[in-house]
Design a protein around this motif. Sequence first.
Motif, mmCIF file in Angstrom:
data_model
loop_
_atom_site.group_PDB
_atom_site.id
_atom_site.type_symbol
_atom_site.label_atom_id
_atom_site.label_comp_id
_atom_site.label_asym_id
_atom_site.label_seq_id
_atom_site.Cartn_x
_atom_site.Cartn_y
_atom_site.Cartn_z
ATOM 1 N N HIS A 160 10.767 16.461 5.205
ATOM 2 C CA HIS A 160 9.289 16.753 5.565
ATOM 3 C C HIS A 160 8.762 17.238 4.205
ATOM 4 O O HIS A 160 8.179 18.455 4.144
ATOM 5 N N PRO A 161 8.527 16.428 3.188
ATOM 6 C CA PRO A 161 7.891 16.999 1.995
ATOM 7 C C PRO A 161 6.838 17.378 1.940
ATOM 8 O O PRO A 161 6.349 18.322 1.206
ATOM 9 N N CYS A 162 5.712 16.927 2.777
ATOM 10 C CA CYS A 162 4.315 17.768 2.915
ATOM 11 C C CYS A 162 4.445 19.258 3.147
ATOM 12 O O CYS A 162 3.524 19.913 2.701
ATOM 13 N N GLN A 163 5.471 19.401 4.210
ATOM 14 C CA GLN A 163 5.648 20.694 4.629
ATOM 15 C C GLN A 163 5.920 21.458 3.416
ATOM 16 O O GLN A 163 5.408 22.678 3.175
ATOM 17 N N THR A 164 6.724 21.045 2.607
ATOM 18 C CA THR A 164 7.462 21.996 1.567
ATOM 19 C C THR A 164 6.440 22.086 0.489
ATOM 20 O O THR A 164 6.008 23.170 0.035
ATOM 21 N N ILE A 184 0.645 -1.148 0.137
ATOM 22 C CA ILE A 184 -0.043 -0.081 -0.047
ATOM 23 C C ILE A 184 0.984 1.137 0.171
ATOM 24 O O ILE A 184 2.017 1.127 0.537
ATOM 25 N N PRO A 185 0.324 2.529 -0.315
ATOM 26 C CA PRO A 185 1.336 3.560 -0.664
ATOM 27 C C PRO A 185 1.589 3.949 0.909
ATOM 28 O O PRO A 185 0.900 3.863 1.790
ATOM 29 N N VAL A 186 2.932 4.453 0.819
ATOM 30 C CA VAL A 186 3.516 4.832 2.139
ATOM 31 C C VAL A 186 3.798 6.577 2.024
ATOM 32 O O VAL A 186 4.316 6.812 1.044
ATOM 33 N N ILE A 187 3.280 7.358 2.955
ATOM 34 C CA ILE A 187 3.490 8.881 2.713
ATOM 35 C C ILE A 187 4.369 9.043 3.978
ATOM 36 O O ILE A 187 4.081 8.906 5.118
ATOM 37 N N ASN A 188 5.487 9.957 3.444
ATOM 38 C CA ASN A 188 6.529 10.595 4.646
ATOM 39 C C ASN A 188 5.629 11.853 5.280
ATOM 40 O O ASN A 188 5.449 13.017 4.924
ATOM 41 N N GLY A 189 5.155 11.528 6.523
ATOM 42 C CA GLY A 189 4.706 12.728 7.350
ATOM 43 C C GLY A 189 5.813 13.235 8.109
ATOM 44 O O GLY A 189 5.360 13.891 9.215
ATOM 45 N N LEU A 190 6.933 13.179 7.850
ATOM 46 C CA LEU A 190 8.465 13.759 8.595
ATOM 47 C C LEU A 190 9.169 12.602 9.050
ATOM 48 O O LEU A 190 8.689 11.495 9.521
ATOM 49 N N ALA A 243 0.023 26.644 7.339
ATOM 50 C CA ALA A 243 -0.431 25.526 8.092
ATOM 51 C C ALA A 243 -1.573 24.959 7.311
ATOM 52 O O ALA A 243 -2.083 23.825 7.350
ATOM 53 N N LYS A 244 -2.519 25.967 6.986
ATOM 54 C CA LYS A 244 -3.781 25.488 6.476
ATOM 55 C C LYS A 244 -3.938 24.735 5.230
ATOM 56 O O LYS A 244 -4.523 23.877 5.222
ATOM 57 N N ASN A 245 -2.614 25.258 4.621
ATOM 58 C CA ASN A 245 -2.623 24.623 2.910
ATOM 59 C C ASN A 245 -1.967 23.180 3.329
ATOM 60 O O ASN A 245 -2.338 22.375 2.235
ATOM 61 N N ARG A 246 -1.932 22.743 4.297
ATOM 62 C CA ARG A 246 -1.411 21.234 4.526
ATOM 63 C C ARG A 246 -2.573 20.453 4.147
ATOM 64 O O ARG A 246 -2.313 19.295 3.361
ATOM 65 N N LEU A 247 -3.632 20.845 4.589
ATOM 66 C CA LEU A 247 -4.910 20.127 4.102
ATOM 67 C C LEU A 247 -5.132 19.973 2.844
ATOM 68 O O LEU A 247 -5.484 18.852 2.439
#
Length: 300
Positions: A126-130, A115-121, A285-289
């Motif tokens: 921390h790619p989701c943050q970028t 199943i897909p693995v997503i890096n949450g840090l 921070a909101k854009n993370r969503l």
Amino acid sequence: MKHFIDISNLSKERLISLLNASIQKKNRSISKEDLNKVIGLFFEKNSTRTRLSFELAINQLGSSSIFISSKDSHFGQGKESLEDTAKTFALYLDAVVMRVNNHKTLNSFSENSTIPVINGLSDLSHPCQTLAGLMTLIEEKGSLENLNLVWLGPITNVAHSWIEAHKLKLGFNLYIFCPEANLVKYQNKLQSYDLQTDLHNIVFNKIDHDILSSTDAILTDTWKSMGEEINENDLHQLDKFCVTEELFNKAKKDCIFMHCLPASRGQEVEEKVIDGPNSRIWIEAKNRLFVQQQLLKELL
Ligand code: CP
Ligand code: NVA
């Protein structure tokens, strides 16, 4: 893209289209989608934004999330192998977001996961943050073309993901101002993960005031990342790289301030900057969503 471990998993075109779709989604009134998936959130470290934004994103996709703290799992307690844990996750989940102490856990997990693995840090990135930061820049500045971004302070996991985004040649320039010791620490970390990055013309050990005067966004991060050792001497060397009001006022008039959060006011940034009119920390921070919602849709 099967997994999202790092920004380098995306091509330039795929990244831009993900960001544009995230902006469109934000600008439409929220309608709940009907994806009907189950996403696990396996965390070895604390979190406020990542957990909340993923849980909400998943909920808005008409899916459900299950939080698994490493403290309560056999894998986290060294009682079950990574391979067996990955197999077990795939029995019940459609994807898993993982926040880990060691980036190697993400690499091994993704190699063993159907199943897909997503890096949450991780300690490395921390790619989701970028993704959220890039989305914020496009919203605020119209595009990434010719933007000058300055990162001040240690080359953290978040900074690493910005370096990766810069490598995709998205149109922005990136300048990192940090003490020499922090550069060495970062290079050692890259080496420990068998990675190489050309940091020539990107990292400088003192603030270049010519670059600063043409800066569109100043970015920083906490000086005390989770799980990282930092002593008094390191902190003292970082003092010159604090985003003070005086320093911030030397950038372009419309320069914005960004920070992944959590922040230590008075340490890496002065209150007048982070809480001032040019700060975009809450938008970021909101854009993370939105970026994570889009990411999940593309992976599932
Ligand atoms: N920026 C970020 O990832 O915040 P959390 O550590 O609160 O998740
Ligand atoms: N560099 C920080 C980022 C927190 C979101 C840390 O790893 O603690």
